[in-house]
Design a protein around this motif. Structure first.
Motif, PDB file in Angstrom:
ATOM      1  N   ASP A 222      23.070  51.220  24.160  1.00 27.68           N
ATOM      2  CA  ASP A 222      24.293  51.628  24.784  1.00 27.68           C
ATOM      3  C   ASP A 222      24.193  52.099  26.057  1.00 27.68           C
ATOM      4  O   ASP A 222      23.943  52.526  26.857  1.00 27.68           O
ATOM      5  CB  ASP A 222      25.459  51.904  24.360  1.00 27.68           C
ATOM      6  N   ILE A 223      24.380  51.356  27.378  1.00 30.94           N
ATOM      7  CA  ILE A 223      24.788  51.528  29.009  1.00 30.94           C
ATOM      8  C   ILE A 223      25.852  52.125  29.144  1.00 30.94           C
ATOM      9  O   ILE A 223      26.000  52.402  30.550  1.00 30.94           O
ATOM     10  CB  ILE A 223      24.433  49.890  29.779  1.00 30.94           C
ATOM     11  N   ASN A 224      27.487  51.756  28.512  1.00 28.75           N
ATOM     12  CA  ASN A 224      28.075  52.524  28.000  1.00 28.75           C
ATOM     13  C   ASN A 224      29.102  53.255  27.598  1.00 28.75           C
ATOM     14  O   ASN A 224      28.518  53.191  26.062  1.00 28.75           O
ATOM     15  CB  ASN A 224      29.312  50.643  29.394  1.00 28.75           C
ATOM     16  N   GLY A 225      29.766  53.655  27.318  1.00 27.39           N
ATOM     17  CA  GLY A 225      30.442  55.043  27.115  1.00 27.39           C
ATOM     18  C   GLY A 225      29.816  55.904  25.897  1.00 27.39           C
ATOM     19  O   GLY A 225      29.781  56.842  24.975  1.00 27.39           O
ATOM     20  N   ARG A 226      29.421  56.114  27.613  1.00 33.90           N
ATOM     21  CA  ARG A 226      27.875  57.800  26.648  1.00 33.90           C
ATOM     22  C   ARG A 226      27.967  58.946  27.141  1.00 33.90           C
ATOM     23  O   ARG A 226      28.479  59.984  26.712  1.00 33.90           O
ATOM     24  CB  ARG A 226      27.020  57.877  26.866  1.00 33.90           C
ATOM     25  N   GLY A 227      30.247  58.623  28.040  1.00 31.82           N
ATOM     26  CA  GLY A 227      30.560  60.052  28.575  1.00 31.82           C
ATOM     27  C   GLY A 227      30.833  61.218  27.438  1.00 31.82           C
ATOM     28  O   GLY A 227      30.531  61.771  27.546  1.00 31.82           O
ATOM     29  N   LEU A 228      31.989  60.941  26.286  1.00 33.49           N
ATOM     30  CA  LEU A 228      32.202  61.819  25.298  1.00 33.49           C
ATOM     31  C   LEU A 228      30.662  62.352  24.920  1.00 33.49           C
ATOM     32  O   LEU A 228      31.080  63.365  24.439  1.00 33.49           O
ATOM     33  CB  LEU A 228      33.176  60.884  25.246  1.00 33.49           C
ATOM     34  N   PHE A 229      30.202  61.390  24.536  1.00 35.89           N
ATOM     35  CA  PHE A 229      28.789  61.318  23.762  1.00 35.89           C
ATOM     36  C   PHE A 229      27.957  62.310  24.266  1.00 35.89           C
ATOM     37  O   PHE A 229      27.831  63.679  23.651  1.00 35.89           O
ATOM     38  CB  PHE A 229      28.286  60.406  23.708  1.00 35.89           C
ATOM     39  N   LEU A 230      27.973  62.353  25.543  1.00 36.52           N
ATOM     40  CA  LEU A 230      26.928  63.413  25.959  1.00 36.52           C
ATOM     41  C   LEU A 230      27.987  65.024  26.213  1.00 36.52           C
ATOM     42  O   LEU A 230      27.162  65.717  26.168  1.00 36.52           O
ATOM     43  CB  LEU A 230      26.296  63.279  27.200  1.00 36.52           C
ATOM     44  N   VAL A 231      29.098  65.297  26.506  1.00 33.88           N
ATOM     45  CA  VAL A 231      30.107  66.067  26.474  1.00 33.88           C
ATOM     46  C   VAL A 231      30.179  67.163  25.143  1.00 33.88           C
ATOM     47  O   VAL A 231      29.593  67.753  24.998  1.00 33.88           O
ATOM     48  CB  VAL A 231      31.241  66.306  26.724  1.00 33.88           C
ATOM     49  N   ASP A 232      30.342  65.837  24.421  1.00 32.55           N
ATOM     50  CA  ASP A 232      30.025  66.304  22.632  1.00 32.55           C
ATOM     51  C   ASP A 232      28.836  66.610  22.241  1.00 32.55           C
ATOM     52  O   ASP A 232      28.717  67.945  21.615  1.00 32.55           O
ATOM     53  CB  ASP A 232      30.294  65.521  21.752  1.00 32.55           C
ATOM     54  N   LYS A 233      28.037  66.382  22.726  1.00 33.56           N
ATOM     55  CA  LYS A 233      26.037  67.205  22.538  1.00 33.56           C
ATOM     56  C   LYS A 233      25.925  67.986  23.872  1.00 33.56           C
ATOM     57  O   LYS A 233      25.088  69.386  23.082  1.00 33.56           O
ATOM     58  CB  LYS A 233      24.938  66.015  23.186  1.00 33.56           C
ATOM     59  N   LEU A 234      25.988  68.164  24.483  1.00 31.97           N
ATOM     60  CA  LEU A 234      25.264  69.564  25.668  1.00 31.97           C
ATOM     61  C   LEU A 234      26.421  70.546  25.574  1.00 31.97           C
ATOM     62  O   LEU A 234      26.402  71.730  25.907  1.00 31.97           O
ATOM     63  CB  LEU A 234      25.667  68.348  26.814  1.00 31.97           C
ATOM     64  N   ALA A 235      27.958  70.406  25.486  1.00 26.97           N
ATOM     65  CA  ALA A 235      28.853  71.488  25.985  1.00 26.97           C
ATOM     66  C   ALA A 235      28.667  72.238  24.019  1.00 26.97           C
ATOM     67  O   ALA A 235      29.324  71.645  23.343  1.00 26.97           O
ATOM     68  CB  ALA A 235      30.433  70.836  25.938  1.00 26.97           C
ATOM     69  N   ASP A 236      29.154  73.439  24.406  1.00 23.56           N
ATOM     70  CA  ASP A 236      29.680  74.442  23.407  1.00 23.56           C
ATOM     71  C   ASP A 236      30.705  73.842  22.884  1.00 23.56           C
ATOM     72  O   ASP A 236      31.299  73.640  21.166  1.00 23.56           O
ATOM     73  CB  ASP A 236      29.063  75.299  23.768  1.00 23.56           C
ATOM     74  N   ARG A 237      31.562  73.370  23.503  1.00 25.12           N
ATOM     75  CA  ARG A 237      33.299  73.860  22.529  1.00 25.12           C
ATOM     76  C   ARG A 237      33.546  72.108  24.259  1.00 25.12           C
ATOM     77  O   ARG A 237      33.581  71.987  25.326  1.00 25.12           O
ATOM     78  CB  ARG A 237      33.987  74.458  23.161  1.00 25.12           C
ATOM     79  N   TRP A 238      34.895  71.600  24.273  1.00 25.70           N
ATOM     80  CA  TRP A 238      35.560  71.015  24.754  1.00 25.70           C
ATOM     81  C   TRP A 238      36.602  70.717  23.832  1.00 25.70           C
ATOM     82  O   TRP A 238      37.433  70.234  22.563  1.00 25.70           O
ATOM     83  CB  TRP A 238      34.664  69.344  24.641  1.00 25.70           C
ATOM     84  N   GLY A 239      37.739  69.684  24.852  1.00 23.89           N
ATOM     85  CA  GLY A 239      38.530  69.266  24.341  1.00 23.89           C
ATOM     86  C   GLY A 239      39.813  68.719  25.595  1.00 23.89           C
ATOM     87  O   GLY A 239      39.271  68.537  26.018  1.00 23.89           O
ATOM     88  N   VAL A 240      41.233  68.920  24.450  1.00 22.38           N
ATOM     89  CA  VAL A 240      42.120  67.914  25.628  1.00 22.38           C
ATOM     90  C   VAL A 240      43.380  68.713  25.148  1.00 22.38           C
ATOM     91  O   VAL A 240      43.805  68.832  23.695  1.00 22.38           O
ATOM     92  CB  VAL A 240      42.315  66.264  24.829  1.00 22.38           C
ATOM     93  N   ASP A 241      43.593  68.817  26.290  1.00 27.71           N
ATOM     94  CA  ASP A 241      45.155  70.249  26.066  1.00 27.71           C
ATOM     95  C   ASP A 241      46.566  68.584  26.870  1.00 27.71           C
ATOM     96  O   ASP A 241      46.482  68.687  27.625  1.00 27.71           O
ATOM     97  CB  ASP A 241      45.492  70.894  27.134  1.00 27.71           C
ATOM     98  N   LEU A 242      47.291  68.404  25.933  1.00 28.61           N
ATOM     99  CA  LEU A 242      48.132  67.841  26.609  1.00 28.61           C
ATOM    100  C   LEU A 242      49.144  68.091  27.292  1.00 28.61           C
ATOM    101  O   LEU A 242      49.829  69.954  26.968  1.00 28.61           O
ATOM    102  CB  LEU A 242      49.227  67.015  25.165  1.00 28.61           C
ATOM    103  N   LEU A 243      49.942  68.412  28.215  1.00 33.23           N
ATOM    104  CA  LEU A 243      50.461  68.786  29.106  1.00 33.23           C
ATOM    105  C   LEU A 243      51.738  67.986  29.136  1.00 33.23           C
ATOM    106  O   LEU A 243      51.947  66.478  28.568  1.00 33.23           O
ATOM    107  CB  LEU A 243      50.399  68.441  30.363  1.00 33.23           C
ATOM    108  N   PRO A 244      53.263  67.884  29.799  1.00 34.93           N
ATOM    109  CA  PRO A 244      54.285  67.517  29.621  1.00 34.93           C
ATOM    110  C   PRO A 244      54.277  66.003  30.654  1.00 34.93           C
ATOM    111  O   PRO A 244      54.735  65.578  29.460  1.00 34.93           O
ATOM    112  CB  PRO A 244      55.249  68.614  30.390  1.00 34.93           C
ATOM    113  N   ARG A 245      53.733  65.861  31.240  1.00 35.20           N
ATOM    114  CA  ARG A 245      53.241  65.284  32.129  1.00 35.20           C
ATOM    115  C   ARG A 245      51.518  64.930  31.936  1.00 35.20           C
ATOM    116  O   ARG A 245      51.056  65.025  33.417  1.00 35.20           O
ATOM    117  CB  ARG A 245      54.128  65.188  33.236  1.00 35.20           C
TER     118      ARG A 245
END
Length: 167
Positions: A131-154
C-alpha cells in the motif's frame, strides 16, 4: 510516508540524495516558521489547510523537540513523522480552511495535537506492505504509546503521546 522529503537523513540512498539534507537548512527554515507562526509548545499554532502546511508543521515539531526540549534525534524523527501524518489527515480529509497544532511536554511524555473543525472520526484501516496510501494512522498506532481523538463542540482534536526516557 506522506511528505517526509528533506526532513530525515536518507538511508541507503545515493550520495547526491544525502547531500540535499542539511540540519542547518532545516533549523533555519524551522526558525523562520517559528517566527511566522509561533511556537506550538507555547500556544496552538493556526495553519492554513494546504499540503505545504505539512512541511511547516514538521519544521515546527523538529525545532520544538530537538532544539527546545533537547530530546534525542530518534524521538525528534518519530515525532516529526507522526505530526506530519496527523496534519496530512487534517488537510486531506476534513475540508477545513484552517487547523491547529499544539505540542506539550510533561515529565516522561510528549504530546502533539492537531485540531480541526470536522467531527468526522479518523479510521485506522489495515494496510498491506504494498500500500502506498492509508498508512498515516497505522504509523501513529505503531510508533505512539497512546493516541486518540477528543470530540469538541465544533470539531475534534486528534493527538498522540510518546514516552520520553528522562535522564
Amino acid at each position: 510516508m506522506a511528505g517526509l522529503e528533506g526532513i530525515e537523513q536518507p538511508r541507503g540512498q545515493s550520495r547526491a540524495a544525502a547531500a540535499r539534507w542539511s540540519p542547518a537548512v532545516e533549523d533555519e527554515q524551522g526558525l523562520k516558521a517559528l517566527e511566522l507562526f509561533g511556537n506550538p509548545a507555547d500556544a496552538e499554532v493556526i495553519l492554513p489547510s494546504r499540503p505545504e502546511s505539512a512541511a511547516t508543521a514538521r519544521r515546527l515539531a523538529q525545532i520544538v523537540v530537538l532544539r527546545h526540549w533537547a530530546l534525542t534525534p530518534r524521538m525528534t524523527e518519530d515525532t516529526v513523522l507522526l505530526v506530519s501524518e496527523l496534519v496530512g489527515n487534517a488537510v486531506r480529509h476534513t475540508g477545513a480552511r484552517l487547523f491547529g497544532l499544539r505540542m506539550r511536554r510533561r515529565r516522561g511524555w510528549v504530546r502533539a495535537e492537531v485540531r480541526d473543525p470536522s467531527r468526522g472520526l479518523p479510521c485506522l484501516i489495515p494496510v498491506q506492505e504494498t500500500d502506498i496510501n492509508g498508512r498515516g494512522l497505522f504509523l501513529v498506532d505503531k510508533l505512539a504509546d497512546r493516541w486518540g481523538v477528543d470530540l469538541l463542540p465544533r470539531g475534534k482534536t486528534t493527538w498522540f503521546e510518546m514516552r520520553v526516557l528522562d535522564r
